[in-house]
Design a protein around this motif. Structure first.
Motif, PDB file in Angstrom:
ATOM      1  N   ALA A   1      59.969  76.789  15.165  1.00  0.00           N
ATOM      2  CA  ALA A   1      61.148  77.157  14.939  1.00  0.00           C
ATOM      3  C   ALA A   1      62.079  76.200  13.918  1.00  0.00           C
ATOM      4  O   ALA A   1      62.793  76.590  12.737  1.00  0.00           O
ATOM      5  CB  ALA A   1      62.159  77.502  15.979  1.00  0.00           C
TER       6      ALA A   1
ATOM      7  N   LEU B   1      60.504  74.037  11.889  1.00  0.00           N
ATOM      8  CA  LEU B   1      60.323  74.127  10.374  1.00  0.00           C
ATOM      9  C   LEU B   1      60.539  75.312   9.559  1.00  0.00           C
ATOM     10  O   LEU B   1      60.964  75.127   8.752  1.00  0.00           O
ATOM     11  CB  LEU B   1      59.005  73.922  10.605  1.00  0.00           C
ATOM     12  CG  LEU B   1      58.007  74.039   9.258  1.00  0.00           C
ATOM     13  CD1 LEU B   1      58.329  72.615   8.407  1.00  0.00           C
ATOM     14  CD2 LEU B   1      56.473  73.877   9.519  1.00  0.00           C
ATOM     15  N   ALA B   2      60.584  76.438  10.397  1.00  0.00           N
ATOM     16  CA  ALA B   2      60.900  77.736   9.795  1.00  0.00           C
ATOM     17  C   ALA B   2      62.286  77.455   9.176  1.00  0.00           C
ATOM     18  O   ALA B   2      62.675  77.936   7.916  1.00  0.00           O
ATOM     19  CB  ALA B   2      60.676  78.805  10.595  1.00  0.00           C
ATOM     20  N   ASP B   3      63.275  76.941   9.963  1.00  0.00           N
ATOM     21  CA  ASP B   3      64.665  76.790   9.581  1.00  0.00           C
ATOM     22  C   ASP B   3      64.660  75.877   8.462  1.00  0.00           C
ATOM     23  O   ASP B   3      65.384  76.054   7.291  1.00  0.00           O
ATOM     24  CB  ASP B   3      65.304  76.032  10.786  1.00  0.00           C
ATOM     25  CG  ASP B   3      66.779  75.918  10.276  1.00  0.00           C
ATOM     26  OD1 ASP B   3      67.421  76.784  10.140  1.00  0.00           O
ATOM     27  OD2 ASP B   3      67.321  74.631  10.396  1.00  0.00           O
ATOM     28  N   LYS B   4      64.031  74.675   8.428  1.00  0.00           N
ATOM     29  CA  LYS B   4      63.938  73.788   7.244  1.00  0.00           C
ATOM     30  C   LYS B   4      63.374  74.377   5.847  1.00  0.00           C
ATOM     31  O   LYS B   4      63.889  74.031   4.981  1.00  0.00           O
ATOM     32  CB  LYS B   4      63.399  72.405   7.610  1.00  0.00           C
ATOM     33  CG  LYS B   4      63.907  71.868   8.736  1.00  0.00           C
ATOM     34  CD  LYS B   4      63.341  70.354   8.717  1.00  0.00           C
ATOM     35  CE  LYS B   4      64.306  69.485   9.703  1.00  0.00           C
ATOM     36  NZ  LYS B   4      65.626  69.214   9.456  1.00  0.00           N
ATOM     37  N   LEU B   5      62.504  75.187   6.255  1.00  0.00           N
ATOM     38  CA  LEU B   5      61.920  75.856   5.062  1.00  0.00           C
ATOM     39  C   LEU B   5      62.741  76.692   4.085  1.00  0.00           C
ATOM     40  O   LEU B   5      63.007  76.887   3.176  1.00  0.00           O
ATOM     41  CB  LEU B   5      60.603  76.659   5.382  1.00  0.00           C
ATOM     42  CG  LEU B   5      59.344  75.651   5.649  1.00  0.00           C
ATOM     43  CD1 LEU B   5      58.263  76.514   6.071  1.00  0.00           C
ATOM     44  CD2 LEU B   5      59.065  74.537   4.674  1.00  0.00           C
ATOM     45  N   LYS B   6      63.836  77.386   5.385  1.00  0.00           N
ATOM     46  CA  LYS B   6      64.414  78.403   4.751  1.00  0.00           C
ATOM     47  C   LYS B   6      65.993  77.593   4.064  1.00  0.00           C
ATOM     48  O   LYS B   6      66.150  77.874   3.079  1.00  0.00           O
ATOM     49  CB  LYS B   6      65.151  79.386   5.764  1.00  0.00           C
ATOM     50  CG  LYS B   6      66.167  80.181   5.341  1.00  0.00           C
ATOM     51  CD  LYS B   6      66.378  81.265   6.568  1.00  0.00           C
ATOM     52  CE  LYS B   6      67.457  81.913   6.477  1.00  0.00           C
ATOM     53  NZ  LYS B   6      68.122  82.839   5.345  1.00  0.00           N
TER      54      LYS B   6
ATOM     55  N   GLU C   1      66.659  73.922   3.924  1.00  0.00           N
ATOM     56  CA  GLU C   1      66.454  72.647   3.057  1.00  0.00           C
ATOM     57  C   GLU C   1      65.621  72.886   1.739  1.00  0.00           C
ATOM     58  O   GLU C   1      65.856  72.573   0.776  1.00  0.00           O
ATOM     59  CB  GLU C   1      65.932  71.410   3.917  1.00  0.00           C
ATOM     60  CG  GLU C   1      66.898  70.949   4.881  1.00  0.00           C
ATOM     61  CD  GLU C   1      66.548  69.910   5.783  1.00  0.00           C
ATOM     62  OE1 GLU C   1      66.995  69.520   6.686  1.00  0.00           O
ATOM     63  OE2 GLU C   1      65.195  69.318   5.497  1.00  0.00           O
ATOM     64  N   ALA C   2      64.426  73.441   2.246  1.00  0.00           N
ATOM     65  CA  ALA C   2      63.359  73.667   1.060  1.00  0.00           C
ATOM     66  C   ALA C   2      63.621  74.877   0.208  1.00  0.00           C
ATOM     67  O   ALA C   2      63.494  75.184  -0.837  1.00  0.00           O
ATOM     68  CB  ALA C   2      61.884  73.616   1.541  1.00  0.00           C
ATOM     69  N   ARG C   3      64.410  75.758   0.885  1.00  0.00           N
ATOM     70  CA  ARG C   3      64.584  77.115   0.283  1.00  0.00           C
ATOM     71  C   ARG C   3      63.606  77.591  -0.404  1.00  0.00           C
ATOM     72  O   ARG C   3      63.427  78.409  -1.282  1.00  0.00           O
ATOM     73  CB  ARG C   3      65.659  76.926  -0.741  1.00  0.00           C
ATOM     74  CG  ARG C   3      67.082  76.450  -0.250  1.00  0.00           C
ATOM     75  CD  ARG C   3      68.113  76.061  -1.406  1.00  0.00           C
ATOM     76  NE  ARG C   3      69.347  75.448  -0.629  1.00  0.00           N
ATOM     77  CZ  ARG C   3      70.042  76.404  -0.209  1.00  0.00           C
ATOM     78  NH1 ARG C   3      70.166  77.569   0.009  1.00  0.00           N
ATOM     79  NH2 ARG C   3      71.480  75.618   0.219  1.00  0.00           N
TER      80      ARG C   3
END
Ligand SMILES: Cc1cc2nc3c(=O)[nH]c(=O)nc-3n(C[C@H](O)[C@H](O)[C@H](O)COP(=O)(O)OP(=O)(O)OC[C@H]3O[C@@H](n4cnc5c(N)ncnc54)[C@H](O)[C@@H]3O)c2cc1C
Ligand SMILES: Nc1ncnc2c1ncn2[C@@H]1O[C@H](COP(=O)(O)O)[C@@H](O)[C@H]1O
Lengths: 262, 328
Positions: free
Chosen positions: A249, A251-256, A258-260
């Motif tokens: 969860a 990591l998915a949040d960061k990919l959305k 932060e990393a966009r």
């Protein structure tokens, strides 16, 4: 056709490696060992060449320099179908560099006068990528490196040499020759039960420094490891912790956010 | 004591290799620290333009050895010529980029000269009058400080990226032609044309998201899970070399020095240790996620987000979470 294969035994990939007390090598007491990966492919290539060569009297000789534990690597090779082995074992062989190793291997192999010598392109521990090529020079053989296919054409070899970034090149060279083999050249076989039983009666010859007609000074290293350390991390890595679900969860949040990328 | 350095240039298709400029940067630095001289030697046929290009670096000279027999690289041709040049010029160090070509001839050159060769170095430091070189061992799990022993010359090759092309010092240098006769019969190998396999079906270089599988996925059966993650993310599947070597994925999925070089927005490395030959193919990725059960795995040196754990436990819930976000 007489084919020699140089096999090195190295710490197994799954071993948890720690430095020894002087930080000059890894602690070897509580780890497993295996045959160096490209050497497994080199052996397979030698066995296939022997099996497909015309006529009889072909032979695959395994040549390994290492302490007593290296016999395990030799046994494995004999079980897979190599005909006999040379085991170079002597206290003087401890901690040799590529040059010293090649010098000792050359002394053992020069008496055998093989038509073809195959080695791995690089060892998984030292990673010098030198022993095979130095050995070729010491034995006076033509050589080629990082080979992905071998065709035997009479007294000539046609080999596919890997180059950078997916490029290749065919090279022709005369026999006798030495080739350094790249992982992936073939699908290595497993030893059969019959092979394992048969290996027990195959000749394994031990060779010491004196047997090779060498003096310890012939093997003087041209380089020496002063110390080893864990790589210094330029540490920008953000480590995510928790149970798998929490990590997923986060990591998915960061990919959305932060990393966009989602 | 001044340290004199001879750098060996490499070129292909009328172009100098990037590794050559990095080697020039390294060689200049090694010589400059001690007040020594750095020179370059280039071998080939019709290479004056390349020699002139090299002469734009600050060097004591550029040695150009031209011969028809050097039109194509051959190990015997290179070793014969370089051994002669090195014996005549007697440099302390011979510096090269650690390329496939260097791997092919430099150990032989070292053996012919009776010289030590410290290969694939990351850098060096000075200790009194000596140079100590740093290199990876155990596939990047450790680094070692290595001392060359015996007498000069020593051969040193540097890993790609260890020195920067843009740190090469510029000046007008002089090109000297060197005549060397290569006796007939010296060259025993006959090189063919360079080629690529035709069956390149994916261009991973274009992918914005790549999920790459390493040996840590254990068996081809688990590729399904990797593909699902790639699908959820809208990306392509890539792999480390052993996965392709085992035939679990075709060669054109391989990322690294002998495969494709990629720089996607997102690179997810699953069960990949991060050996340098893999890293060079993907370290330009904008965001790197690494899942590995070994906290010391070298891949974590370049990861943006690191997960120390079992990929088989992490990936399934990750697929769920990503699907949720994409749906919502
Ligand atoms: C000349 C040359 C060219 C090469 N070219 C390339 C190239 O182009 N591309 C390339 O990739 N390699 C290349 N290599 C090979 C390279 O040196 C490495 O051997 C290779 O990259 C290792 O692949 P890997 O990381 O998948 O395997 P390993 O190094 O075996 O790593 C497997 C990793 O998986 C982890 N792991 C195991 N189980 C799990 C689990 N359940 N969960 C999480 N993690 C787990 C382990 O901790 C380990 O770190 C080349 C080598 C040479 C010498
Ligand atoms: N101790 C050894 N015994 C037998 N073969 C070796 C030994 N060390 C190196 N080799 C061979 O040389 C290759 C390159 O090793 P290296 O130069 O250490 O990278 C290996 O893949 C082996 O085939």
């Amino acid at each position: 056709m007489k084919i020699a294969v140089c096999l090195k035994q190295v710490p197994s990939r799954d071993s948890y490696l720690r430095l020894n007390s002087t930080s000059t090598w890894v602690q070897e007491t509580d780890i497993g060992f295996e045959v160096n990966e490209p050497d497994v492919y080199a052996l397979e290539e030698a066995l296939r060449l022997k099996e497909t060569a015309e006529g009889t009297g072909h032979e695959v000789i395994v040549c390994t320099l290492g302490p007593a534990r290296a016999q395990q690597a030799i046994k494995e090779a004999l079980a897979k179908g190599a005909d006999r082995a040379l085991h170079l074992e002597d206290a003087a062989f401890e901690g040799l560099d590529s040059f010293g190793t090649a010098r000792a291997l050359a002394a053992a192999l020069s008496k055998e006068t093989p038509d073809l010598v195959v080695t791995g392109l690089q060892s998984d521990d030292l990673g010098c990528g030198q022993t095979g090529v130095i050995l070729a020079e010491l034995l006076g053989l033509a050589h080629s490196t990082i080979i992905m296919e071998i065709k035997l054409e009479g007294q000539k070899l046609k080999v596919k040499r890997e180059l950078e970034a997916g490029w290749f090149q065919w090279i022709e060279l005369p026999l006798p020759a030495l080739l350094t083999i790249q992982s992936g050249i073939n699908k290595p076989r497993y030893a059969t039960l019959k092979g394992i039983m048969g290996a027990k009666s195959k000749p394994m010859r031990k060779l010491s420094l004196a047997d090779l007609g060498l003096a310890a000074s012939d093997l003087n290293p041209k380089q020496r490891i002063l110390s080893m350390n864990l790589p210094i991390r330029k540490a920008k890595t953000e480590f995510l912790e928790g149970n798998p679900k929490e990590i997923a969860a986060r990591l998915a949040d960061k990919l959305k956010n932060e990393a966009r990328v989602l | 004591m001044p340290i004199d350095v001879l750098i060996v240039a490499e070129h292909q298709g009328g172009k100098l290799a990037r590794a050559t400029w990095e080697a020039v940067a390294a060689g200049q630095s090694m010589a400059a620290d001690s007040g020594g001289a750095a020179s370059v030697v280039i071998l080939g046929n019709q290479i004056s333009a390349l020699a002139d290009e090299l002469a734009k670096a600050r060097l004591s000279e550029v040695l150009a050895v031209q011969s028809e027999l050097l039109s194509n690289y051959t190990v015997d041709g290179y070793v014969f010529v370089l051994a002669k040049v090195i014996r005549e010029r007697a440099p302390d160090y011979v510096v090269l980029g650690h390329t496939y070509q260097t791997r092919d001839f430099a150990p032989k050159l070292a053996a012919v000269l009776g010289a030590g060769f410290v290969s694939d170095c990351l850098g060096y430091r000075k200790e009194n009058t000596k140079l100590i070189f740093n290199r990876q061992v155990f596939q990047g799990k450790f680094e070692a400080d290595v001392e060359p022993r015996g007498q000069p010359p020593w051969l040193i090759s540097f890993q790609s990226g260890s020195f920067r092309e843009d740190s090469v010092e510029r000046a007008e240098s002089h090109v000297s032609a060197v005549q060397i006769e290569i006796p007939p019969g010296t060259i025993r190998t006959q090189p063919g044309e360079r080629f690529r396999e035709a069956r390149q079906t994916v261009d991973l270089g274009q992918a914005e998201i790549i999920v790459a599988a390493g040996r840590g996925i254990k068996s081809p059966d688990h590729l399904e899970m990797v593909k699902k993650l790639a699908e959820a993310l809208g990306g392509e599947v890539g792999a480390s070399r052993p996965v392709c070597d085992s035939g679990w994925l075709p060669m054109d999925r391989q990322i690294g020095s002998s495969g494709q070089t990629v720089a996607p927005k997102l690179y997810v490395a699953l069960g990949i240790s991060g050996a340098i030959q893999h890293q060079v193919g993907m370290k330009g990725s904008r965001t790197i996620v690494a899942v590995n059960k070994d906290k010391e795995a070298p891949i974590f040196e370049i990861a943006t987000y690191g997960i120390v754990g079992d990929l088989f436990e992490i990936v399934p819930p990750l697929i769920e979470e990503i699907r949720k976000i994409k749906a919502g």
